[in-house]
Design a protein around this motif. Structure first.
Motif, PDB file in Angstrom:
ATOM      1  N   ASN A 265       0.824  -1.209   0.000  1.00  0.00           N
ATOM      2  CA  ASN A 265       0.000   0.000   0.000  1.00  0.00           C
ATOM      3  C   ASN A 265       0.861   1.264   0.000  1.00  0.00           C
ATOM      4  OD1 ASN A 265      -2.371  -1.483   0.014  1.00  0.00           O
ATOM      5  ND2 ASN A 265      -2.553  -1.471   2.251  1.00  0.00           N
ATOM      6  N   ALA A 266       1.942   1.253   0.773  1.00  0.00           N
ATOM      7  CA  ALA A 266       2.840   2.414   0.818  1.00  0.00           C
ATOM      8  C   ALA A 266       3.482   2.648  -0.542  1.00  0.00           C
ATOM      9  CB  ALA A 266       3.913   2.206   1.890  1.00  0.00           C
ATOM     10  N   ALA A 267       3.885   1.560  -1.209  1.00  0.00           N
ATOM     11  CA  ALA A 267       4.501   1.685  -2.529  1.00  0.00           C
ATOM     12  C   ALA A 267       3.524   2.280  -3.537  1.00  0.00           C
ATOM     13  CB  ALA A 267       4.987   0.315  -3.003  1.00  0.00           C
ATOM     14  N   ARG A 268       2.314   1.765  -3.558  1.00  0.00           N
ATOM     15  CA  ARG A 268       1.319   2.271  -4.518  1.00  0.00           C
ATOM     16  C   ARG A 268       1.002   3.746  -4.259  1.00  0.00           C
ATOM     17  NH1 ARG A 268      -0.775  -1.820  -7.528  1.00  0.00           N
ATOM     18  NH2 ARG A 268      -0.719  -3.955  -6.650  1.00  0.00           N
ATOM     19  N   ALA A 269       0.948   4.142  -2.997  1.00  0.00           N
ATOM     20  CA  ALA A 269       0.667   5.536  -2.669  1.00  0.00           C
ATOM     21  C   ALA A 269       1.760   6.461  -3.207  1.00  0.00           C
ATOM     22  CB  ALA A 269       0.517   5.695  -1.159  1.00  0.00           C
ATOM     23  N   GLU A 270       3.018   6.060  -3.054  1.00  0.00           N
ATOM     24  CA  GLU A 270       4.121   6.863  -3.579  1.00  0.00           C
ATOM     25  C   GLU A 270       4.136   6.834  -5.108  1.00  0.00           C
ATOM     26  OE1 GLU A 270       5.911   8.850  -1.907  1.00  0.00           O
ATOM     27  OE2 GLU A 270       5.552   8.187   0.151  1.00  0.00           O
ATOM     28  N   GLY A 271       3.791   5.696  -5.685  1.00  0.00           N
ATOM     29  CA  GLY A 271       3.811   5.558  -7.134  1.00  0.00           C
ATOM     30  C   GLY A 271       2.803   6.423  -7.853  1.00  0.00           C
ATOM     31  N   GLU A 272       1.746   6.836  -7.152  1.00  0.00           N
ATOM     32  CA  GLU A 272       0.729   7.696  -7.776  1.00  0.00           C
ATOM     33  C   GLU A 272       1.340   8.984  -8.325  1.00  0.00           C
ATOM     34  OE1 GLU A 272      -2.475   7.546  -8.523  1.00  0.00           O
ATOM     35  OE2 GLU A 272      -2.610   5.447  -7.912  1.00  0.00           O
ATOM     36  N   ARG A 273       2.425   9.446  -7.704  1.00  0.00           N
ATOM     37  CA  ARG A 273       3.049  10.701  -8.144  1.00  0.00           C
ATOM     38  C   ARG A 273       3.602  10.611  -9.564  1.00  0.00           C
ATOM     39  NH1 ARG A 273       7.681  11.977  -4.292  1.00  0.00           N
ATOM     40  NH2 ARG A 273       7.752   9.737  -3.881  1.00  0.00           N
ATOM     41  N   TYR A 274       3.854   9.394 -10.035  1.00  0.00           N
ATOM     42  CA  TYR A 274       4.527   9.227 -11.314  1.00  0.00           C
ATOM     43  C   TYR A 274       3.621   8.739 -12.433  1.00  0.00           C
ATOM     44  CZ  TYR A 274       8.145   9.330  -7.787  1.00  0.00           C
ATOM     45  OH  TYR A 274       8.915   9.692  -6.707  1.00  0.00           O
ATOM     46  N   CYS A 275       2.372   8.461 -12.119  1.00  0.00           N
ATOM     47  CA  CYS A 275       1.460   7.962 -13.143  1.00  0.00           C
ATOM     48  C   CYS A 275       1.205   9.015 -14.210  1.00  0.00           C
ATOM     49  CB  CYS A 275       0.144   7.506 -12.518  1.00  0.00           C
ATOM     50  SG  CYS A 275       0.315   5.946 -11.642  1.00  0.00           S
ATOM     51  N   ALA A 276       1.135   8.556 -15.445  1.00  0.00           N
ATOM     52  CA  ALA A 276       1.037   9.469 -16.582  1.00  0.00           C
ATOM     53  C   ALA A 276      -0.158  10.409 -16.477  1.00  0.00           C
ATOM     54  CB  ALA A 276       0.974   8.663 -17.883  1.00  0.00           C
ATOM     55  N   ASP A 277      -1.289   9.892 -15.960  1.00  0.00           N
ATOM     56  CA  ASP A 277      -2.483  10.737 -15.907  1.00  0.00           C
ATOM     57  C   ASP A 277      -2.321  11.867 -14.889  1.00  0.00           C
ATOM     58  OD1 ASP A 277      -2.466   9.034 -13.761  1.00  0.00           O
ATOM     59  OD2 ASP A 277      -4.531   8.360 -13.979  1.00  0.00           O
ATOM     60  N   GLN A 278      -1.287  11.796 -14.063  1.00  0.00           N
ATOM     61  CA  GLN A 278      -1.007  12.882 -13.119  1.00  0.00           C
ATOM     62  C   GLN A 278       0.142  13.754 -13.611  1.00  0.00           C
ATOM     63  OE1 GLN A 278      -2.813  13.421 -10.313  1.00  0.00           O
ATOM     64  NE2 GLN A 278      -4.113  11.662 -10.761  1.00  0.00           N
ATOM     65  N   SER A 279       1.298  13.130 -13.838  1.00  0.00           N
ATOM     66  CA  SER A 279       2.515  13.908 -14.046  1.00  0.00           C
ATOM     67  C   SER A 279       2.674  14.480 -15.447  1.00  0.00           C
ATOM     68  CB  SER A 279       3.743  13.051 -13.705  1.00  0.00           C
ATOM     69  OG  SER A 279       3.749  11.871 -14.461  1.00  0.00           O
ATOM     70  N   ILE A 280       1.976  13.918 -16.440  1.00  0.00           N
ATOM     71  CA  ILE A 280       2.153  14.430 -17.797  1.00  0.00           C
ATOM     72  C   ILE A 280       1.284  15.659 -18.066  1.00  0.00           C
ATOM     73  CG2 ILE A 280       0.363  13.187 -19.069  1.00  0.00           C
ATOM     74  CD1 ILE A 280       2.510  12.521 -21.154  1.00  0.00           C
ATOM     75  N   ARG A 281       0.387  15.959 -17.126  1.00  0.00           N
ATOM     76  CA  ARG A 281      -0.538  17.075 -17.336  1.00  0.00           C
ATOM     77  C   ARG A 281       0.197  18.395 -17.573  1.00  0.00           C
ATOM     78  NH1 ARG A 281      -3.842  16.531 -12.861  1.00  0.00           N
ATOM     79  NH2 ARG A 281      -4.871  14.845 -14.000  1.00  0.00           N
ATOM     80  N   THR A 282       1.309  18.602 -16.856  1.00  0.00           N
ATOM     81  CA  THR A 282       2.095  19.827 -17.017  1.00  0.00           C
ATOM     82  C   THR A 282       2.605  19.962 -18.443  1.00  0.00           C
ATOM     83  OG1 THR A 282       2.798  19.796 -14.707  1.00  0.00           O
ATOM     84  CG2 THR A 282       4.143  21.079 -16.230  1.00  0.00           C
ATOM     85  N   MET A 283       3.122  18.869 -18.993  1.00  0.00           N
ATOM     86  CA  MET A 283       3.634  18.910 -20.363  1.00  0.00           C
ATOM     87  C   MET A 283       2.527  19.227 -21.367  1.00  0.00           C
ATOM     88  SD  MET A 283       6.317  15.735 -20.645  1.00  0.00           S
ATOM     89  CE  MET A 283       7.877  15.733 -19.736  1.00  0.00           C
ATOM     90  N   VAL A 284       1.402  18.572 -21.213  1.00  0.00           N
ATOM     91  CA  VAL A 284       0.294  18.790 -22.146  1.00  0.00           C
ATOM     92  C   VAL A 284      -0.160  20.247 -22.103  1.00  0.00           C
ATOM     93  CG1 VAL A 284      -2.096  18.184 -22.682  1.00  0.00           C
ATOM     94  CG2 VAL A 284      -0.460  16.395 -22.078  1.00  0.00           C
ATOM     95  N   ASN A 285      -0.253  20.809 -20.915  1.00  0.00           N
ATOM     96  CA  ASN A 285      -0.644  22.218 -20.792  1.00  0.00           C
ATOM     97  C   ASN A 285       0.367  23.131 -21.479  1.00  0.00           C
ATOM     98  OD1 ASN A 285      -2.914  21.539 -19.324  1.00  0.00           O
ATOM     99  ND2 ASN A 285      -1.965  21.898 -17.324  1.00  0.00           N
ATOM    100  N   ASP A 286       1.653  22.815 -21.340  1.00  0.00           N
ATOM    101  CA  ASP A 286       2.680  23.625 -21.997  1.00  0.00           C
ATOM    102  C   ASP A 286       2.576  23.529 -23.512  1.00  0.00           C
ATOM    103  OD1 ASP A 286       3.743  24.545 -19.628  1.00  0.00           O
ATOM    104  OD2 ASP A 286       5.295  23.000 -19.503  1.00  0.00           O
TER     105      ASP A 286
END
Length: 293
Positions: A265-286
């Motif tokens: 559970n701890a691993a999955r919680a930390e891994g959420e930060r790197y999922c494409a649907d979260q972290s790629i949003r900045t690039m798409v907006n740019d």
């Protein structure tokens, strides 16, 4: 080219001049993954009115970063968190952005093997041979290293070191080459433990494999280096030496189901930060901003 197999739907070209590809596909934005292209290529993109964004990597240099930031064609440079310290350089074009990984499918139907230790790596020198040596030290665990071919400087040295370390043959070790993305997802889902080897004293970027291991729920062990330790956050564990890594892996033999569930559970919680649907949003907006400007 990117290491390993190309995901479905992605066209890959090797040795084709960038100007030729631009003429064929007529892009609105050009994104460079790694700072491999020189100032002449940036000049060419600028002359064609094409905005450029770029992603840094482990082997990027301060001088290269400064050149890209200063060039008028470049709109945004995606650095990694803490890169302002690594490069001792800040610029308005720099945007700290974590690595991007794919969220694994919900139902892979793969049972977790708590005695399986996984490593995924290209041929860039990352102490892959040490993973092989650890398999010899831990015969009660199964070790699987998935290697993806690339043309990085030192690739042949990596192959030689892994080959030498694996002789005589190690019964509890598998070395797999160019594993498909779908099959790689199943290995992450199956592995109870992910061990990221990395040379002492070298500065890491943000290894994609660590993000993939976390979101898959693996107990993730990394070298105690500021950026790698920050990647796993409250999950997994860090090692100073490979003997430490051996101890960390051996300790898991005494965990109960509750401890394994907590680590997953701890691993999955930390891994959420790197999922494409979260972290790629900045690039798409740019990229959308580039189209509007």
């Amino acid at each position: 080219p990117a290491p390993g197999p190309t995901p479905p739907g992605v066209r890959s070209f090797v040795g084709v001049p960038l100007a030729q590809l631009v003429a064929e596909f007529k892009p609105h934005v050009v994104h460079f993954h790694w700072m491999l292209w020189g100032e002449d290529v940036l000049d060419s993109m600028h002359s064609m009115g094409l905005p450029v964004t770029v992603r840094v990597h482990t082997d990027s240099t301060r001088e290269r970063l400064q050149m890209y930031c200063a060039h008028p064609a470049v709109r945004r440079v995606y650095t990694y968190p803490m890169d302002d310290i690594r490069f001792d350089f800040q610029h308005d074009k720099c945007s700290p952005t974590p690595v991007v990984v794919s969220r694994p499918p919900d139902s892979l139907g793969v049972p977790r093997d708590r005695r399986l230790v996984l490593r995924a790596a290209s041929l860039s020198p990352r102490d892959q041979h040490e993973f092989v040596l650890l398999a010899r030290k831990l015969p009660d665990f199964q070790f699987v290293i998935c290697m993806a071919e690339n043309r990085h400087i030192g690739a042949q040295d990596t192959i030689n070191a892994v080959f030498d370390a694996s002789l005589p043959p190690i019964p509890n070790l598998q070395i797999l080459w160019n594993v498909s993305p779908d099959e790689m997802a199943r290995w992450y889902a199956r592995a109870g433990i992910y061990l990221h080897t990395f040379p002492a004293g070298k500065i890491a970027a943000m290894p994609v494999s660590i993000g993939q291991a976390l979101i898959a729920g693996c107990y993730t062990i990394v070298r105690n280096q500021p950026r790698l330790a920050a990647m796993i956050g409250n999950a997994g564990a860090t090692y100073e030496t490979y003997d430490d890594a051996v101890e960390l892996i051996e300790q898991t033999q005494h965990w109960d189901d509750a401890r394994w569930a907590a680590e997953e559970n701890a691993a999955r919680a930390e891994g959420e930060r790197y999922c494409a649907d979260q972290s790629i949003r900045t690039m798409v907006n740019d990229w959308q901003d580039c189209l509007r400007s």
